[in-house]
Design a protein around this motif. Structure first.
Motif, PDB file in Angstrom:
ATOM      1  N   THR A   3      -5.398  -6.164  -7.493  1.00 44.20           N
ATOM      2  CA  THR A   3      -6.446  -7.417  -7.006  1.00 44.20           C
ATOM      3  C   THR A   3      -6.699  -8.646  -8.142  1.00 44.20           C
ATOM      4  O   THR A   3      -6.693  -7.657  -9.141  1.00 44.20           O
ATOM      5  CB  THR A   3      -8.440  -7.158  -5.569  1.00 44.20           C
ATOM      6  OG1 THR A   3      -8.033  -6.486  -6.755  1.00 44.20           O
ATOM      7  CG2 THR A   3      -7.191  -6.516  -5.269  1.00 44.20           C
ATOM      8  N   SER A  33      -9.966 -10.597  -8.852  1.00 47.02           N
ATOM      9  CA  SER A  33     -11.442 -11.210  -8.418  1.00 47.02           C
ATOM     10  C   SER A  33     -12.321 -12.709  -9.237  1.00 47.02           C
ATOM     11  O   SER A  33     -12.059 -12.149 -11.063  1.00 47.02           O
ATOM     12  CB  SER A  33     -12.099 -10.284  -8.683  1.00 47.02           C
ATOM     13  OG  SER A  33     -12.041  -8.844  -7.323  1.00 47.02           O
ATOM     14  N   THR A  83     -11.585 -12.497  -4.164  1.00 45.48           N
ATOM     15  CA  THR A  83     -10.846 -11.136  -4.533  1.00 45.48           C
ATOM     16  C   THR A  83      -9.012 -11.719  -3.419  1.00 45.48           C
ATOM     17  O   THR A  83      -9.871 -11.830  -2.575  1.00 45.48           O
ATOM     18  CB  THR A  83     -11.815 -10.393  -4.054  1.00 45.48           C
ATOM     19  OG1 THR A  83     -12.907  -9.768  -4.833  1.00 45.48           O
ATOM     20  CG2 THR A  83     -10.327  -9.346  -4.280  1.00 45.48           C
ATOM     21  N   TRP A  84      -8.717 -11.448  -4.685  1.00 45.35           N
ATOM     22  CA  TRP A  84      -6.679 -11.599  -3.546  1.00 45.35           C
ATOM     23  C   TRP A  84      -5.645 -10.439  -3.942  1.00 45.35           C
ATOM     24  O   TRP A  84      -6.458 -10.233  -5.242  1.00 45.35           O
ATOM     25  CB  TRP A  84      -6.660 -13.285  -3.722  1.00 45.35           C
ATOM     26  CG  TRP A  84      -7.046 -14.286  -3.835  1.00 45.35           C
ATOM     27  CD1 TRP A  84      -7.066 -15.097  -2.467  1.00 45.35           C
ATOM     28  CD2 TRP A  84      -8.394 -14.890  -4.478  1.00 45.35           C
ATOM     29  NE1 TRP A  84      -8.649 -15.880  -2.859  1.00 45.35           N
ATOM     30  CE2 TRP A  84      -9.250 -16.006  -3.650  1.00 45.35           C
ATOM     31  CE3 TRP A  84      -9.107 -14.202  -5.408  1.00 45.35           C
ATOM     32  CZ2 TRP A  84     -10.489 -16.376  -4.356  1.00 45.35           C
ATOM     33  CZ3 TRP A  84     -10.938 -14.940  -6.648  1.00 45.35           C
ATOM     34  CH2 TRP A  84     -10.904 -16.457  -5.173  1.00 45.35           C
ATOM     35  N   ASP A  85      -5.029 -10.048  -3.202  1.00 45.30           N
ATOM     36  CA  ASP A  85      -4.339  -9.402  -3.089  1.00 45.30           C
ATOM     37  C   ASP A  85      -3.441 -10.187  -3.999  1.00 45.30           C
ATOM     38  O   ASP A  85      -2.553 -10.746  -4.198  1.00 45.30           O
ATOM     39  CB  ASP A  85      -3.965  -8.830  -2.172  1.00 45.30           C
ATOM     40  CG  ASP A  85      -4.618  -7.800  -1.172  1.00 45.30           C
ATOM     41  OD1 ASP A  85      -6.035  -7.697  -2.079  1.00 45.30           O
ATOM     42  OD2 ASP A  85      -4.387  -7.814  -0.158  1.00 45.30           O
ATOM     43  N   HIS A 121      -3.337  -3.265 -13.777  1.00 41.05           N
ATOM     44  CA  HIS A 121      -3.273  -2.499 -11.994  1.00 41.05           C
ATOM     45  C   HIS A 121      -2.988  -0.927 -12.615  1.00 41.05           C
ATOM     46  O   HIS A 121      -4.127   0.021 -11.942  1.00 41.05           O
ATOM     47  CB  HIS A 121      -3.025  -2.670 -11.214  1.00 41.05           C
ATOM     48  CG  HIS A 121      -3.184  -4.415 -10.844  1.00 41.05           C
ATOM     49  ND1 HIS A 121      -3.823  -4.530 -10.580  1.00 41.05           N
ATOM     50  CD2 HIS A 121      -2.016  -4.971 -10.712  1.00 41.05           C
ATOM     51  CE1 HIS A 121      -4.068  -6.707 -10.473  1.00 41.05           C
ATOM     52  NE2 HIS A 121      -2.734  -6.581 -10.669  1.00 41.05           N
ATOM     53  N   ASN A 137      -9.195 -10.973 -14.748  1.00 46.76           N
ATOM     54  CA  ASN A 137      -9.185  -9.171 -14.423  1.00 46.76           C
ATOM     55  C   ASN A 137      -7.820  -8.226 -14.117  1.00 46.76           C
ATOM     56  O   ASN A 137      -7.735  -7.858 -14.402  1.00 46.76           O
ATOM     57  CB  ASN A 137     -10.171  -8.999 -13.820  1.00 46.76           C
ATOM     58  CG  ASN A 137      -9.949  -8.704 -11.886  1.00 46.76           C
ATOM     59  OD1 ASN A 137      -9.689 -10.163 -11.625  1.00 46.76           O
ATOM     60  ND2 ASN A 137      -9.626  -8.236 -11.353  1.00 46.76           N
ATOM     61  N   ASP A 138      -6.904  -9.022 -13.653  1.00 49.29           N
ATOM     62  CA  ASP A 138      -5.633  -8.590 -13.104  1.00 49.29           C
ATOM     63  C   ASP A 138      -4.500  -8.517 -14.122  1.00 49.29           C
ATOM     64  O   ASP A 138      -3.341  -8.114 -14.060  1.00 49.29           O
ATOM     65  CB  ASP A 138      -5.084  -9.782 -11.815  1.00 49.29           C
ATOM     66  CG  ASP A 138      -4.890 -10.806 -12.360  1.00 49.29           C
ATOM     67  OD1 ASP A 138      -5.641 -11.685 -13.073  1.00 49.29           O
ATOM     68  OD2 ASP A 138      -3.532 -11.226 -11.657  1.00 49.29           O
ATOM     69  N   ASN A 157      -6.730  -5.346 -16.387  1.00 51.42           N
ATOM     70  CA  ASN A 157      -7.702  -4.239 -16.323  1.00 51.42           C
ATOM     71  C   ASN A 157      -7.048  -2.915 -16.171  1.00 51.42           C
ATOM     72  O   ASN A 157      -7.404  -1.670 -15.781  1.00 51.42           O
ATOM     73  CB  ASN A 157      -8.042  -4.021 -14.571  1.00 51.42           C
ATOM     74  CG  ASN A 157      -7.085  -4.592 -13.775  1.00 51.42           C
ATOM     75  OD1 ASN A 157      -5.210  -4.598 -14.099  1.00 51.42           O
ATOM     76  ND2 ASN A 157      -6.799  -5.087 -12.318  1.00 51.42           N
TER      77      ASN A 157
END
Length: 206
Positions: free
Chosen positions: A10, A12, A17-19, A40, A64-65, A68
């Motif tokens: 995800t 954010s 928040t999105w996939d 991820h 973040n994606d 992370n």
């Protein structure tokens, strides 16, 4: 020389928040690699790296994606994390002071497996967004600055449409047209395929 791992998770920001599916790029040879955008799933990335040395984990920006899995991958491999310091505000949203990175500089060259990756600071999608140009391979790793069909999104905090258009026109569309563009999400493209559409993007963004 170039490998891709697609990871899912995800994104954010600004309360939403999105996939997303992310492209994680590995550049190097049989002995060593650079990982571009550890997203991820650190274990999946490490599995693809295998026994090779990870010279660096380079973040094209600090949404973040794209970062992370960087902390865990750094622990697994001992590799330094590299990020442009203009993205500190976004880095802090994910890691705060818990994970350190080494600053990237515009024009810096990262050597791996006999290939040089030149850092191009291309703000707009994020303040510290960078692309990595490998002229010997005829390849650009664009993160979320340039996609097949247009520029990266600029509708959220710390982004600017005018800035990303300036970055693309000055830093990217001046590269050879045959340069292959490997993006942070989705399919690859080329500078030659995207360059004719600059005026359309500008009109669309106004």
């Amino acid at each position: 020389m170039i490998d891709r791992v697609i990871t899912s998770g995800t994104f954010s920001l600004d309360g939403g928040t999105w996939d997303v599916d992310n492209n994680v790029w590995l550049v190097g040879d049989a002995r060593e690699v650079v990982v571009i955008d550890a997203a991820h799933d650190a274990r999946a990335i490490k599995d693809r790296v295998g026994e090779r040395t990870v010279k660096a984990i380079v973040c094209t920006h600090a949404h973040n994606d794209h970062i992370n899995a960087a902390g865990e991958l750094a622990e697994l491999t001992g590799a330094p994390i590299r990020l442009h310091p203009a993205d500190q505000v976004l880095w802090d949203q994910v890691y705060g002071q818990a994970v350190a990175y080494h600053p990237l500089a515009d024009g810096e060259k990262i050597e791996v497996g006999g290939v040089a990756l030149e850092v191009l600071h291309t703000p707009g999608h994020a303040p510290g967004a960078v692309c990595l140009h490998a002229p010997d391979l005829g390849v650009l790793f664009s993160g979320d600055t340039l996609f097949k069909g247009g520029p990266g999104a600029t509708g959220r905090s710390f982004s600017s449409f005018d800035t990303i258009i300036d970055s693309i026109s000055r830093r990217l569309l001046t590269l050879p047209g045959e340069t292959v563009v490997h993006t942070g999400h989705g399919d690859s493209t080329s500078i030659g395929a995207e360059a004719p559409h600059l005026e359309e993007w500008i009109a669309r963004g106004q």
